[in-house]
Design a protein around this motif. Structure first.
Motif, PDB file in Angstrom:
ATOM      1  N   PRO A 297      27.152 -41.104  -0.597  1.00  0.00           N
ATOM      2  CA  PRO A 297      26.509 -39.799  -0.402  1.00  0.00           C
ATOM      3  C   PRO A 297      25.019 -39.830  -0.763  1.00  0.00           C
ATOM      4  O   PRO A 297      24.293 -38.905  -0.446  1.00  0.00           O
ATOM      5  CB  PRO A 297      27.286 -38.867  -1.334  1.00  0.00           C
ATOM      6  N   TRP A 298      24.571 -40.903  -1.402  1.00  0.00           N
ATOM      7  CA  TRP A 298      23.166 -41.013  -1.789  1.00  0.00           C
ATOM      8  C   TRP A 298      22.338 -41.809  -0.793  1.00  0.00           C
ATOM      9  O   TRP A 298      21.133 -41.898  -0.926  1.00  0.00           O
ATOM     10  CB  TRP A 298      23.052 -41.657  -3.179  1.00  0.00           C
ATOM     11  N   ALA A 299      22.981 -42.393   0.197  1.00  0.00           N
ATOM     12  CA  ALA A 299      22.248 -43.191   1.186  1.00  0.00           C
ATOM     13  C   ALA A 299      21.314 -42.278   1.973  1.00  0.00           C
ATOM     14  O   ALA A 299      21.666 -41.150   2.300  1.00  0.00           O
ATOM     15  CB  ALA A 299      23.213 -43.896   2.132  1.00  0.00           C
ATOM     16  N   PRO A 300      20.124 -42.776   2.272  1.00  0.00           N
ATOM     17  CA  PRO A 300      19.224 -41.960   3.080  1.00  0.00           C
ATOM     18  C   PRO A 300      19.806 -41.778   4.475  1.00  0.00           C
ATOM     19  O   PRO A 300      20.583 -42.608   4.949  1.00  0.00           O
ATOM     20  CB  PRO A 300      17.932 -42.790   3.122  1.00  0.00           C
ATOM     21  N   GLY A 301      19.445 -40.708   5.110  1.00  0.00           N
ATOM     22  CA  GLY A 301      19.879 -40.483   6.489  1.00  0.00           C
ATOM     23  C   GLY A 301      19.216 -41.491   7.406  1.00  0.00           C
ATOM     24  O   GLY A 301      18.408 -42.314   6.970  1.00  0.00           O
ATOM     25  N   PRO A 302      19.549 -41.420   8.667  1.00  0.00           N
ATOM     26  CA  PRO A 302      18.933 -42.350   9.602  1.00  0.00           C
ATOM     27  C   PRO A 302      17.423 -42.157   9.610  1.00  0.00           C
ATOM     28  O   PRO A 302      16.936 -41.046   9.399  1.00  0.00           O
ATOM     29  CB  PRO A 302      19.547 -41.986  10.956  1.00  0.00           C
ATOM     30  N   PRO A 303      16.684 -43.232   9.827  1.00  0.00           N
ATOM     31  CA  PRO A 303      15.225 -43.103   9.843  1.00  0.00           C
ATOM     32  C   PRO A 303      14.785 -42.125  10.931  1.00  0.00           C
ATOM     33  O   PRO A 303      15.406 -42.044  11.982  1.00  0.00           O
ATOM     34  CB  PRO A 303      14.724 -44.516  10.151  1.00  0.00           C
ATOM     35  N   GLN A 304      13.741 -41.384  10.642  1.00  0.00           N
ATOM     36  CA  GLN A 304      13.179 -40.474  11.628  1.00  0.00           C
ATOM     37  C   GLN A 304      12.406 -41.295  12.651  1.00  0.00           C
ATOM     38  O   GLN A 304      11.508 -42.053  12.295  1.00  0.00           O
ATOM     39  CB  GLN A 304      12.248 -39.459  10.953  1.00  0.00           C
ATOM     40  N   LEU A 305      12.777 -41.142  13.904  1.00  0.00           N
ATOM     41  CA  LEU A 305      12.143 -41.917  14.965  1.00  0.00           C
ATOM     42  C   LEU A 305      11.105 -41.066  15.674  1.00  0.00           C
ATOM     43  O   LEU A 305      11.269 -39.854  15.829  1.00  0.00           O
ATOM     44  CB  LEU A 305      13.191 -42.393  15.977  1.00  0.00           C
ATOM     45  N   GLY A 306      10.037 -41.735  16.118  1.00  0.00           N
ATOM     46  CA  GLY A 306       9.029 -41.058  16.921  1.00  0.00           C
ATOM     47  C   GLY A 306       9.578 -40.781  18.311  1.00  0.00           C
ATOM     48  O   GLY A 306      10.620 -41.325  18.704  1.00  0.00           O
ATOM     49  N   GLU A 307       8.895 -39.948  19.069  1.00  0.00           N
ATOM     50  CA  GLU A 307       9.412 -39.603  20.400  1.00  0.00           C
ATOM     51  C   GLU A 307       9.398 -40.788  21.348  1.00  0.00           C
ATOM     52  O   GLU A 307      10.084 -40.773  22.360  1.00  0.00           O
ATOM     53  CB  GLU A 307       8.671 -38.407  20.985  1.00  0.00           C
ATOM     54  N   ASP A 308       8.667 -41.855  20.988  1.00  0.00           N
ATOM     55  CA  ASP A 308       8.645 -43.061  21.829  1.00  0.00           C
ATOM     56  C   ASP A 308       9.537 -44.169  21.255  1.00  0.00           C
ATOM     57  O   ASP A 308       9.443 -45.313  21.654  1.00  0.00           O
ATOM     58  CB  ASP A 308       7.208 -43.564  21.991  1.00  0.00           C
ATOM     59  N   GLU A 309      10.420 -43.815  20.310  1.00  0.00           N
ATOM     60  CA  GLU A 309      11.304 -44.792  19.695  1.00  0.00           C
ATOM     61  C   GLU A 309      12.763 -44.444  19.965  1.00  0.00           C
ATOM     62  O   GLU A 309      13.142 -43.268  19.958  1.00  0.00           O
ATOM     63  CB  GLU A 309      11.065 -44.856  18.181  1.00  0.00           C
ATOM     64  N   VAL A 310      13.569 -45.476  20.173  1.00  0.00           N
ATOM     65  CA  VAL A 310      14.995 -45.307  20.441  1.00  0.00           C
ATOM     66  C   VAL A 310      15.742 -46.368  19.640  1.00  0.00           C
ATOM     67  O   VAL A 310      15.380 -47.550  19.677  1.00  0.00           O
ATOM     68  CB  VAL A 310      15.309 -45.485  21.949  1.00  0.00           C
ATOM     69  N   ALA A 311      16.757 -45.952  18.915  1.00  0.00           N
ATOM     70  CA  ALA A 311      17.583 -46.908  18.179  1.00  0.00           C
ATOM     71  C   ALA A 311      18.283 -47.828  19.180  1.00  0.00           C
ATOM     72  O   ALA A 311      18.705 -47.392  20.247  1.00  0.00           O
ATOM     73  CB  ALA A 311      18.606 -46.177  17.322  1.00  0.00           C
TER      74      ALA A 311
END
Length: 175
Positions: A84-98
């Motif tokens: 429950p302490w893990a950070p959420g997924p990284p915030q991606l820029g609008e030009d980035e896709v996982a």
């Protein structure tokens, strides 16, 4: 995939601590020394590990259950799954896709690159790994002799354009 011979094997729940005694990571393994060698080769946080503890369980299933409980109740900076302490997924820029999302939506992504003339960076764990670019840009990179040569040419060109703009009267550099 779990090998069937590991299911009933004694398995250790381990905890890794830094020099101040702060818990860094919780995991399980049937071979602690081999697991730690693996961590040392792949985890950037490994040099901070100074103390290790082991808690042996009769079966892998029992160790997995103990691990899940420990991760859910003991804050660690490096456990992700189940924490429950893990950070959420990284915030991606609008030009980035996982990368995982790109795999699921590849056709849509390629259409956007081709028709909308967009470039996208494919990311994994918050780091850019590759880029999808329009074909013409890829061909220019190839003609330049590859990505390194194309980057050098572009950097040189952009640098000279910036220098030219700075040299114009009335243009000032904002800090």
């Amino acid at each position: 995939m779990l090998h069937s011979h590991l299911v009933d094997e004694h398995t250790a729940l381990y905890r890794l601590y830094d020099g101040d005694g702060s818990l860094l990571y919780i995991g399980i393994t049937h071979d602690p020394e081999a697991r730690w060698v693996s961590h040392a080769a792949t985890k950037p946080w490994w040099p901070a590990v100074e103390t290790k503890s082991l808690e042996w369980h009769d079966t892998r299933g029992a160790a997995e259950a103990a691990e899940a409980r420990a991760i859910a109740t003991e804050p660690t900076p490096f456990n992700r799954a189940g924490s429950p302490w893990a950070p959420g997924p990284p915030q991606l820029g609008e030009d980035e896709v996982a990368v995982a999302d790109a795999k699921k939506n590849l056709s849509e992504l390629l259409t956007s690159v081709r028709l909308l003339r967009r470039a996208y960076f494919l990311t994994s764990r918050g780091k850019r790994q590759a880029a999808l670019v329009p074909v013409e840009l890829g061909e220019l990179v190839q003609q330049a002799g590859g990505p390194d040569k194309a980057a050098a040419i572009l950097a040189s060109h952009v640098g000279s354009q910036i220098a030219h703009l700075k040299a114009q009267p009335g243009v000032r550099e904002d800090s």
